[in-house]
Design an enzyme around this catalytic site. Structure first.
Site, short mmCIF file in Angstrom:
data_model
loop_
_atom_site.label_atom_id
_atom_site.label_comp_id
_atom_site.label_asym_id
_atom_site.label_seq_id
_atom_site.Cartn_x
_atom_site.Cartn_y
_atom_site.Cartn_z
N SER A 25 45.27 39.42 48.26
CA SER A 25 44.24 39.46 46.97
C SER A 25 43.65 40.82 46.93
O SER A 25 43.23 41.44 48.12
CB SER A 25 43.02 38.40 47.10
OG SER A 25 43.64 37.07 46.89
N HIS B 101 36.99 38.78 43.17
CA HIS B 101 36.78 37.50 43.86
C HIS B 101 36.69 37.86 45.13
O HIS B 101 36.38 36.90 46.06
CB HIS B 101 37.96 36.55 43.45
CG HIS B 101 39.19 36.87 44.14
ND1 HIS B 101 40.30 37.37 43.37
CD2 HIS B 101 39.76 36.47 45.33
CE1 HIS B 101 41.27 37.25 44.08
NE2 HIS B 101 41.23 36.70 45.39
N ASP C 81 38.70 40.12 36.88
CA ASP C 81 38.78 39.95 38.39
C ASP C 81 39.05 41.33 38.99
O ASP C 81 40.29 41.67 39.37
CB ASP C 81 39.84 38.90 39.00
CG ASP C 81 39.67 38.82 40.22
OD1 ASP C 81 38.66 39.15 40.93
OD2 ASP C 81 40.76 37.90 40.83
#
Length: 389
Positions: free
Chosen positions: A339, A198, A243
């Site tokens: 992330s 992502h 992901d």
């Protein structure tokens, strides 16, 4: 405070004392590698300077034992009461080293002032059965080896959310676009980084991305250009499945104390709930905050899928290839800017493995909303098929 001790006769001490200090005379046959064994394992030659080197090794062994005892009790049933330990003496013997250790605990709520010796012995015996100590001279660790830190982990000295020490997490990477930090990543080879797919949802042009190494974004230890971005073929936003992405960069890095690759677990490896794991990143300290210039660290725990899939947590949003880590009460968690970064675990040989990739979560540190991570073992074959690692 309550102190559990061994090796001295303290029966005459009165029960009303707030602190009970006594020496722990514990034969660390497995936890502490004897000096003779250390020389053999790491091929250290005893020469005319052996006396000085032995003194240095004893000092390192003292710190090693303190770290290992920290880890043992932090992961035990006494973790809420354990405060610290201190090695007050090390005595080399024929095949091992005897450690005299003072351990400090909070008193139980029941009002009892002491904890039975059998309880501590049982925990130590169970937790150290397959453990081994760090080498006394950390420079002896092969820098080509994966998952090795140049400095030992001092578990109970990590204040979650605080800046990490230089070289503490040498596999941490900052992914940047236009020299601005966007996501974290993990070094898995001298030309490969693994991160979250992502991170490239809006821009997957390799020419617009760079990698930064070191514990600060500015100034960086070094930078590398991104040559290729490989997103998982089944990643389809806004869905959160699959992901994971790989980043190939150039030129290759030379491994050092500050730049090392993490180990990847076998596909069949499993990590039980409540295991202690660590997250690192340059992300915000609170929801809506800004990324940080200094790398930060936090100690969290794996949460079982049974709990994570409960209705009041994430329900059916948890799919195959995902798992949760953190604390249901909130506290420490990954946040914006973390992330793609690593969730790592240490084995009993002090080797670190990447088990999770920061993926998603509701806000940051919210009650009943722990961090959700991409499960590395689930995608281990995919990683190997793309990188050969």
């Amino acid at each position: 405070m309550e102190v559990a001790g061994y090796g001295t006769h303290n029966r005459d001490l009165k029960q009303w004392m707030v602190t009970l200090l006594s020496a722990l005379s514990l034969m660390m046959v497995v936890v502490t590698i004897g000096l003779l064994a250390l020389f053999l394992v790491f091929d250290i030659q005893v020469n005319s300077n052996s006396g000085q080197k032995s003194s240095n090794q004893l000092k390192d062994l003292q710190e090693t034992n303190e770290n290992l005892v920290d880890e043992i009790f932090i992961d035990s049933a006494l973790n809420n009461r354990y405060i610290k330990n201190h090695v007050v003496g090390l005595t080399p013997e024929e095949d091992d080293t005897k450690a005299d250790i003072v351990m400090v605990f909070q008193p139980p709520a029941t009002g009892r002032r002491t904890v039975g010796k059998k309880t501590h012995h049982s925990i130590l015996d169970q937790k150290t059965r397959n453990a081994r100590a760090l080498p006394a001279d950390v420079s002896l660790v092969q820098v080509k080896d994966c998952g090795k830190r140049a400095i030992p982990l001092i578990a109970n000295r990590i204040v979650s959310g605080n800046p990490a020490a230089k070289g503490a997490w040498p596999w941490q990477v900052s992914l940047q676009r236009s020299n601005i930090h966007q996501c974290g990543g993990t070094l898995i080879g001298n030309m490969w980084v693994v991160t979250a797919a992502h991170c490239f949802r809006t821009n997957s042009n390799p020419r617009q991305w760079t990698l930064s190494f070191g514990t600060t974004i500015n100034p960086p230890l070094m930078k590398r250009d991104v040559r290729r971005i490989i997103m998982h073929e089944r990643y389809r936003p806004p869905a959160r499945d699959h992901d994971i992405a790989l980043v190939q960069f150039s030129p290759r890095v030379t491994f050092s104390d500050e730049v090392r690759r993490i180990c990847l677990p076998e596909p069949s490896a499993s990590f039980p709930p409540n295991s202690t794991v660590y997250i690192t990143g340059f992300g915000a300290l609170y929801y809506g905050g800004e990324s940080q210039n200094e790398l930060r660290e936090a100690r969290v725990q794996i949460i079982s899928n049974d709990i994570c899939k409960k209705r009041h947590v994430y329900g059916n949003e948890i799919k195959r290839g995902m798992f949760c880590a953190g604390f249901l009460e909130g506290n420490y968690d990954a946040c914006r800017g973390d992330s793609g970064g690593p969730l790592v675990i240490r084995d009993n040989k002090d080797t670190w493995y990447l088990i999770g990739i920061v993926s998603w979560g509701d806000n940051c540190g919210q009650k009943n909303k722990p961090g959700v991570y991409t499960q590395v073992t689930y995608y281990r074959h995919w990683i190997a098929s793309k990188t050969g690692l």
